[in-house]
Design a protein around this motif. Structure first.
Motif, PDB file in Angstrom:
ATOM      1  N   GLY A 159       6.084  10.796   6.142  1.00  0.00           N
ATOM      2  CA  GLY A 159       5.494  11.550   5.453  1.00  0.00           C
ATOM      3  C   GLY A 159       5.765  12.327   4.285  1.00  0.00           C
ATOM      4  N   VAL A 160       4.538  11.334   3.671  1.00  0.00           N
ATOM      5  CA  VAL A 160       4.115  11.087   2.910  1.00  0.00           C
ATOM      6  C   VAL A 160       2.343  10.647   2.459  1.00  0.00           C
ATOM      7  CG1 VAL A 160       6.359   9.717   1.238  1.00  0.00           C
ATOM      8  CG2 VAL A 160       4.115   8.022   2.517  1.00  0.00           C
ATOM      9  N   GLN A 161       2.056  11.176   1.365  1.00  0.00           N
ATOM     10  CA  GLN A 161       0.487  10.913   1.061  1.00  0.00           C
ATOM     11  C   GLN A 161      -0.511   9.730   0.446  1.00  0.00           C
ATOM     12  OE1 GLN A 161      -2.116  13.785   2.165  1.00  0.00           O
ATOM     13  NE2 GLN A 161      -0.077  14.379   3.211  1.00  0.00           N
ATOM     14  N   ASP A 162      -1.245   8.848   1.052  1.00  0.00           N
ATOM     15  CA  ASP A 162      -1.523   7.894   0.646  1.00  0.00           C
ATOM     16  C   ASP A 162      -1.958   8.180  -1.084  1.00  0.00           C
ATOM     17  OD1 ASP A 162      -3.438   5.643   0.483  1.00  0.00           O
ATOM     18  OD2 ASP A 162      -4.047   5.237   1.546  1.00  0.00           O
ATOM     19  N   ALA A 163      -1.325   7.291  -2.197  1.00  0.00           N
ATOM     20  CA  ALA A 163      -1.319   7.972  -2.905  1.00  0.00           C
ATOM     21  C   ALA A 163      -2.204   6.766  -3.282  1.00  0.00           C
ATOM     22  CB  ALA A 163       0.001   6.846  -4.037  1.00  0.00           C
ATOM     23  N   MET A 164      -3.594   5.901  -2.676  1.00  0.00           N
ATOM     24  CA  MET A 164      -4.597   5.178  -3.254  1.00  0.00           C
ATOM     25  C   MET A 164      -5.900   6.461  -2.675  1.00  0.00           C
ATOM     26  SD  MET A 164      -3.777   1.701  -2.680  1.00  0.00           S
ATOM     27  CE  MET A 164      -5.325   0.979  -2.979  1.00  0.00           C
ATOM     28  N   GLY A 165      -5.623   7.520  -1.681  1.00  0.00           N
ATOM     29  CA  GLY A 165      -6.508   8.272  -1.686  1.00  0.00           C
ATOM     30  C   GLY A 165      -7.614   7.797  -0.538  1.00  0.00           C
ATOM     31  N   ASP A 166      -7.314   6.455   0.225  1.00  0.00           N
ATOM     32  CA  ASP A 166      -8.174   5.866   1.204  1.00  0.00           C
ATOM     33  C   ASP A 166      -8.080   6.542   2.374  1.00  0.00           C
ATOM     34  OD1 ASP A 166     -10.205   4.668   2.011  1.00  0.00           O
ATOM     35  OD2 ASP A 166      -9.404   2.275   1.726  1.00  0.00           O
ATOM     36  N   ARG A 214       0.885  -0.833   0.538  1.00  0.00           N
ATOM     37  CA  ARG A 214       0.162  -0.546  -0.054  1.00  0.00           C
ATOM     38  C   ARG A 214       0.583   1.667  -0.573  1.00  0.00           C
ATOM     39  NH1 ARG A 214      -5.276   1.614   1.686  1.00  0.00           N
ATOM     40  NH2 ARG A 214      -5.412   3.147   1.863  1.00  0.00           N
ATOM     41  N   THR A 215       1.927   1.051   0.432  1.00  0.00           N
ATOM     42  CA  THR A 215       2.636   2.649   0.420  1.00  0.00           C
ATOM     43  C   THR A 215       3.597   2.330  -0.531  1.00  0.00           C
ATOM     44  OG1 THR A 215       2.952   1.830   3.200  1.00  0.00           O
ATOM     45  CG2 THR A 215       4.919   3.958   1.853  1.00  0.00           C
ATOM     46  N   LEU A 216       4.100   1.131  -1.238  1.00  0.00           N
ATOM     47  CA  LEU A 216       5.273   1.671  -2.470  1.00  0.00           C
ATOM     48  C   LEU A 216       4.945   2.592  -3.392  1.00  0.00           C
ATOM     49  CD1 LEU A 216       6.528  -1.924  -2.626  1.00  0.00           C
ATOM     50  CD2 LEU A 216       7.851  -0.059  -2.073  1.00  0.00           C
ATOM     51  N   PRO A 217       3.631   2.826  -3.749  1.00  0.00           N
ATOM     52  CA  PRO A 217       2.917   4.019  -4.661  1.00  0.00           C
ATOM     53  C   PRO A 217       3.291   5.640  -4.664  1.00  0.00           C
ATOM     54  CG  PRO A 217       1.516   2.199  -4.885  1.00  0.00           C
ATOM     55  CD  PRO A 217       1.830   2.118  -3.418  1.00  0.00           C
ATOM     56  N   SER A 218       3.346   5.401  -2.911  1.00  0.00           N
ATOM     57  CA  SER A 218       3.272   7.376  -2.398  1.00  0.00           C
ATOM     58  C   SER A 218       4.872   7.010  -2.040  1.00  0.00           C
ATOM     59  CB  SER A 218       2.794   6.959  -1.010  1.00  0.00           C
ATOM     60  OG  SER A 218       1.653   6.768  -1.634  1.00  0.00           O
ATOM     61  N   LEU A 219       6.008   5.690  -1.749  1.00  0.00           N
ATOM     62  CA  LEU A 219       7.320   6.128  -1.439  1.00  0.00           C
ATOM     63  C   LEU A 219       8.175   4.447  -2.445  1.00  0.00           C
ATOM     64  CD1 LEU A 219       9.252   7.859   0.371  1.00  0.00           C
ATOM     65  CD2 LEU A 219       8.656   6.011   1.581  1.00  0.00           C
ATOM     66  N   PRO A 220       8.269   5.194  -3.599  1.00  0.00           N
ATOM     67  CA  PRO A 220       8.816   3.801  -4.615  1.00  0.00           C
ATOM     68  C   PRO A 220      10.467   3.083  -3.855  1.00  0.00           C
ATOM     69  CG  PRO A 220       8.332   5.088  -5.555  1.00  0.00           C
ATOM     70  CD  PRO A 220       7.875   6.368  -4.334  1.00  0.00           C
ATOM     71  N   GLU A 221      10.826   4.555  -3.111  1.00  0.00           N
ATOM     72  CA  GLU A 221      12.592   4.055  -2.519  1.00  0.00           C
ATOM     73  C   GLU A 221      12.606   2.595  -1.063  1.00  0.00           C
ATOM     74  OE1 GLU A 221      14.841   4.065  -4.147  1.00  0.00           O
ATOM     75  OE2 GLU A 221      13.533   5.002  -6.061  1.00  0.00           O
TER      76      GLU A 221
END
Length: 204
Positions: A196-203, A35-42
């Motif tokens: 320190g990121v947003q949830d890219a899936m927006g849920d 779930r996190t990788l889309p927001s934090l690929p590294e």
């Protein structure tokens, strides 16, 4: 070309960190990572699980094992996924609390940001009374240091899916739905703000 700072997360805990009991082999760590990788690929996540470990064992190994995964030029982070091993070893709540406090203080001294996940409920009601005490104590340790703490015990104690899965498992471990519940709690109790990121899936 600009360089991207890698984020390394060491997740230290017991069998639930390894996803034991999950037919898909993901556990909550795999689900949270996906779930996190889309927001934090590294992002690089390292599950470091030891079965039947109490807080003394956790304290003895956490920083040393996590440091082997950390990078000199990256954002290094530590997740403590606490369990109920102290009930088996006979370690008091006060000693368990001190062990967890020492791990967190060592992480803070090394400028490693920490995130703490409390012990979930089990099938045995007598053990759950003791786990409730551990949960309260661990939560206080984290909050006194301004560290995010996910209480899994309270929401899962009476949850029918969680209770059904741990009751039907030979080792009283959750299965796919139970791990999904754990992952949901982690993701919705401060995980993305901590990174320190947003949830890219927006849920939400």
């Amino acid at each position: 070309m600009s360089s991207v700072t890698p984020t390394t997360v060491a997740v230290v805990g017991g069998p639930l960190v390894a996803g034991h009991g999950d037919g898909r082999g993901l556990g909550w760590v795999g689900r949270v990572t996906a779930r996190t990788l889309p927001s934090l690929p590294e992002l690089r996540v390292f599950p470091l699980a030891v079965p039947h470990e109490d807080s003394s064992g956790l304290h003895a190994r956490t920083i040393a094992e996590a440091s082997l995964r950390f990078t000199s030029d990256g954002d290094n982070r530590l997740v403590l996924a606490l369990g109920s091993g102290d009930l088996d070893s006979g370690r008091s709540v006060a000693r368990a609390r001190l062990d967890v406090a020492n791990v967190l203080d060592e992480a803070l001294a090394r400028k490693v940001s920490a995130f703490v996940i409390g012990p979930p409920p089990e099938y045995n009601s007598e053990r759950n009374r003791a786990i409730a005490e551990l949960n309260t104590s661990f939560s206080d340790v984290a909050k006194r240091r301004g560290i995010a703490y996910v209480d899994t015990f309270t929401p899962l104690l009476g949850h029918p899916v969680w209770q059904r899965e741990i009751a039907s498992s030979r080792d009283h471990l959750p299965a796919q739905e139970g791990y999904g519940l754990l992952a949901w709690l982690v993701l919705h109790r401060g995980w993305f703000p901590w990174l320190g990121v947003q949830d890219a899936m927006g849920d939400s």
